[in-house]
Structure formats: structure tokens, C-alpha cells
Write an enzyme that holds these catalytic residues in place. Structure first.
Site, PDB file in Angstrom:
ATOM      1  N   HIS A   1       3.067  -4.059   6.715  1.00  0.00           N
ATOM      2  CA  HIS A   1       4.060  -5.322   6.023  1.00  0.00           C
ATOM      3  C   HIS A   1       5.914  -4.961   5.199  1.00  0.00           C
ATOM      4  O   HIS A   1       5.939  -3.327   4.880  1.00  0.00           O
ATOM      5  CB  HIS A   1       3.515  -6.329   5.340  1.00  0.00           C
ATOM      6  CG  HIS A   1       3.603  -5.862   3.112  1.00  0.00           C
ATOM      7  ND1 HIS A   1       2.660  -4.650   3.721  1.00  0.00           N
ATOM      8  CD2 HIS A   1       3.731  -5.788   2.018  1.00  0.00           C
ATOM      9  CE1 HIS A   1       2.551  -4.622   1.972  1.00  0.00           C
ATOM     10  NE2 HIS A   1       3.072  -4.729   1.555  1.00  0.00           N
ATOM     11  N   PHE A   2       6.508  -5.639   5.324  1.00  0.00           N
ATOM     12  CA  PHE A   2       7.904  -4.931   4.758  1.00  0.00           C
ATOM     13  C   PHE A   2       8.179  -6.050   3.694  1.00  0.00           C
ATOM     14  O   PHE A   2       7.515  -7.553   4.062  1.00  0.00           O
ATOM     15  CB  PHE A   2       9.654  -5.192   5.988  1.00  0.00           C
ATOM     16  CG  PHE A   2       8.929  -4.179   6.294  1.00  0.00           C
ATOM     17  CD1 PHE A   2       9.997  -2.160   6.457  1.00  0.00           C
ATOM     18  CD2 PHE A   2       8.256  -3.246   7.756  1.00  0.00           C
ATOM     19  CE1 PHE A   2       9.744  -1.763   7.160  1.00  0.00           C
ATOM     20  CE2 PHE A   2       8.081  -2.661   8.832  1.00  0.00           C
ATOM     21  CZ  PHE A   2       8.738  -1.611   8.263  1.00  0.00           C
TER      22      PHE A   2
END
Length: 441
Positions: A233-234
Site C-alpha cells: 500500500h501507499f
């Protein structure tokens, strides 16, 4: 084996339910729910060159994603899905040359619970028994974010997920740091561990470009550099002032030519407390993604924790190898820094200091911020070694590409002149009756 006590972010309202009940949660993002005819909003982005983006900036309507994201995020806030009101947090710019930003976010501290976080390996296998984003409730998802199959950006208010899909989704962070704080989760059903690859990094660049707002930045934390969830994830949010690192001077290192022929300039930060590299590209997001992802993969493979900041609509990338968690585990961090309970991840390293105690907020100064971040940084000698690893990895990627291109050219010369090719025309997505499509010109 190194380990430290830390407080993980509560990233979902279903995190406790999953652990206590042992179920999948209500209407989750796992296969059990998504692949049973679930529907989610869908934003199809159109690939653009950086030159196209510059011309688009003259037309605010070209950046519909920005309006959509903020509207959907505020909608989740009005429904009470966040654990506290981040807009009520005190924030100030600290006097000084760089303008470090201090935020008092006591709610983020009080809404967490302690756990053991291993810092000995940057790459660790995905563990489905631990919290991951398949256990997030669908109401926390703003929209899917996927490449358009035709030449236009489109938004569907409701689009069915096929049984073969592994959608990339944008979801709220229920313990936000700032306004519009979201998570970009590539191919959520693939259950990818927290490690960067070229495709996922390019997706993050497209999101930055598609938003078209210079105050919207994306960040990435590796394991060992204060990522709390081992599921790719970012993070992203809006901050309406420059990050201090964006104002820091740089020294040129080298320039590499990308696949499309565009130049990617590589520099290093100068007179900033955390040593790092800066990647700039004038023409191609793809070439920029190639260079930066090669650098990140190099760090991962060499077990070096790092953080990434995506700035300037995806055109400028900051890469920070770091060692704070390792020093913390080895007892090499001063007690007064430990007492702040600040975990210096990408936002803190970039100059947005998220403070958990009123005393630290009131006493915030550029000297204090600099002192904390200096502990995060690799030594001058170690940074030079790591920089050499990175430049070698990027050079190898360029050489491999050139060899592959030469081989392809030779193969094409040997082919017959008569070549039959197939053209698969892009057809518009079929929409169901309850779907609404917005086409962004």
C-alpha cells in the site's frame, strides 16, 4: 532477531472485529465478498505524458479525480467512519529556514494498541492471519483506481467486480494524519507483501498525476521503516504548504536515459538532516518509475529500510534509506527522543512532524526536528555505499533494457515482410442499469 515495541496505526474499523470474532468482517474486501457480485465505484484513469499534464493544468476540469477523492472522503467523515476529527488537530509551521510543520495528533496515539513489530527483514512473506486490507469494510473504499481501456478517463458510480479481477482500490485511513488521508492498495486480492515493484509504483505515479493537485502527495514506507501492515500500500494526503524536503537544495549525481529516451535526473539532498536521493523527470512517468523502482528493489534485496515521497504531481521522487528502527532496537537512540513516541516514517522525514504529546508540540523547534531526523539518516560513509548500490542497479536495468531492445530488433529483421497483426478495438464498458458513468474530457 531485532524487534521493537511500537503502536500500529488502526487502519480499519474492522481490525478489532476480525481479531475478536475470527470472521471476515461485514462486506469486506476479501474474495469471500468481492467476488460474489460486489459493486464498487470505479475511476478509470487515462495514461498521460508529463507534457500532456502541463497543458491539462490550464483546465481544472481535467483533474476530476481531485474533486472526487475529496468529496468521497468528506462523505465518509460525515458518516462517522473516522476514529477522530483530524481537522480539529492543531498544526503550525515552525519558525526557521526550512519551515518544518508540527501537528498535535493525540487521537492517533490514543486509538492505537501495542504490538510486536519485527524490523530484521525488509522483505517478509504475506501472512493472511495478520491484519491486512482484505479485511477492510467496503464502506471504507472510495473507489477502484484502474487504467482506462479506451482513450478517456471515466468514473462509474457502481461497477461490478468480475471473478477474475483483483482491483486496485483507494480507501480511507480511519486514523488520518491530514485532510484527505487515503490508502492506495494495488491489486488487493493478490495479497502482495509490502514491497515495491515497477507496476505498483507506476500506479502510484499515475494517481499523483491524475489528481493534478500539487498539495496532494503520496508516500511509501517499507518494513523496517515504519510500515505497520505487510500488505502492499501507499499513503496519500493533502498538505497545503510545501514539505521542508521539497525546499531543500540538491547536488547533481547523474542522468539516465529512459526507455522512451527521456532523461531522469538523479540528485542527492544537501543540507538536509536525512540523506537521500531525488529523481526528476521532465517527460515520462514510465521512465521515472523504471529508475525509482529499480532503486527500491535494490534496497529491498539488500535489506535496507527506506521511505519514498512522491511529489510535484508524480514528477519528483524523494528516496530515503534509513536506520532509525535498527538504532532503536539496538538501544542507540536517546531516551528523550524515544519519549516523544514519534516514529519517523515518510511524512516525518519529509518535514511534517506528527507529535503525540502537547509538551512536544508546544516546544517544537527546527532544532528539535533536525535532531530527531538526524538520527534517522544513514552515516555519510554508509550513504555513499548505498548510493553506489542504487546507481549500479539502475545502470544494470538500463543495460538489460538495451540488450533486450537490440535482440528484439535483430529478431524483427529476420521475420518475413508479410506480417499479419490483430487489432483488438477498445470497446466501451457495458454498464448496468444502476450504474452512472461520468466521462472526463
Amino acid at each position: 532477531m531485532l524487534s521493537i515495541k511500537r503502536d500500529p496505526t488502526m487502519v480499519s474499523n474492522y481490525q478489532n472485529d476480525e481479531e475478536e470474532k475470527g470472521g471476515c468482517g461485514r462486506n469486506c474486501l476479501g474474495k469471500c465478498c468481492l467476488l460474489q457480485g460486489a459493486k464498487l465505484p470505479l475511476y478509470n484513469f487515462k495514461k498521460k505524458s508529463l507534457k500532456n499534464l502541463e497543458s491539462d493544468r490550464k483546465d481544472p476540469q481535467s483533474f476530476f479525480l481531485d474533486t472526487l477523492l475529496l468529496g468521497e472522503w468528506e462523505g465518509r467523515m460525515s458518516r462517522g467512519l473516522f476514529r477522530y476529527d483530524v481537522t480539529a488537530c492543531e498544526t503550525k509551521v515552525i519558525p526557521g529556514e526550512y519551515g518544518f510543520i508540527a501537528q498535535l495528533n493525540e487521537g492517533r496515539h490514543l486509538k492505537k494498541r501495542p504490538t510486536e513489530f519485527k524490523v530484521d527483514r525488509v522483505l517478509q512473506p504475506f501472512d493472511g492471519h495478520k491484519f491486512n486490507f482484505t479485511k477492510v469494510g467496503q464502506e471504507e473504499v472510495l473507489f477502484r483506481f484502474e487504467e482506462s481501456k479506451d482513450s478517456e478517463a471515466q468514473f462509474f458510480t457502481s461497477a461490478r467486480i468480475n471473478s477474475t479481477d483483483s482491483p486496485s482500490v483507494v480507501a480511507i485511513n480511519v486514523s488520518p494524519i491530514e485532510y484527505g488521508h487515503v490508502l492506495l492498495i494495488p491489486q488487493v486480492l493478490e495479497c502482495l507483501p509490502q514491497r515495491i515493484d515497477r507496476e505498483s509504483f507506476l500506479l502510484a505515479l499515475y494517481m499523483a498525476a491524475e489528481a493534478g493537485n500539487p498539495y496532494f502527495r503520496l508516500g511509501y514506507n517499507s518494513l523496517g521503516a515504519f510500515a505497520t501492515i505487510n500488505h502492499l500500500h501507499f499513503q496519500a494526503y493533502y498538505l497545503a504548504v510545501p514539505f521542508p524536503v521539497e525546499k531543500a537544495p540538491t547536488q547533481s549525481v547523474t542522468t539516465v536515459k529512459g526507455k522512451s529516451g527521456s532523461a531522469v535526473k538523479i540528485s542527492q539532498l544537501w543540507k538536509y538532516p536525512v540523506r537521500g536521493l531525488v529523481f526528476d523527470s521532465g517527460d515520462s512517468l514510465e521512465d521515472l518509475a523504471d529508475a525509482v523502482s529499480s532503486a527500491c528493489i535494490c534496497l529491498q534485496d539488500n535489506n535496507i529500510p527506506y521511505n519514498v515521497l512522491i511529489s510535484e504531481l508524480g514528477k519528483r521522487i524523494f528516496l530515503f534509506p534509513q536506520c532509525y528502527a535498527e538504532k532503536q532496537a539496538l538501544g542507540e537512540v536517546r531516551q528523550e527522543l524515544l519519549d516523544t513516541q514519534v516514529n519517523p516514517a515518510v511524512w516525518e522525514i519529509s518535514g511534517h512532524m506528527v507529535l503525540k504529546r502537547k509538551q512536544d508540540y508546544e516546544e517544537a523547534s527546527e532544532k528539535n526536528a533536525w535532531g530527531l531526523l538526524a538520527v534517522v539518516s544513514l552515516s555519510k560513509e554508509r550513504f555513499q555505499e548505498v548510493k553506489a548500490y542504487i546507481l549500479e542497479a539502475i545502470a544494470a536495468q538500463v543495460a538489460e533494457r538495451d540488450i533486450s531492445a537490440d535482440g528484439q530488433a535483430a529478431a524483427e529483421e529476420e521475420e518475413d515482410d508479410e506480417v499479419t497483426s490483430k487489432c483488438f478495438c477498445n470497446r466501451p464498458m457495458a454498464r448496468e442499469k444502476d450504474e452512472c458513468c461520468v466521462v472526463i474530457n
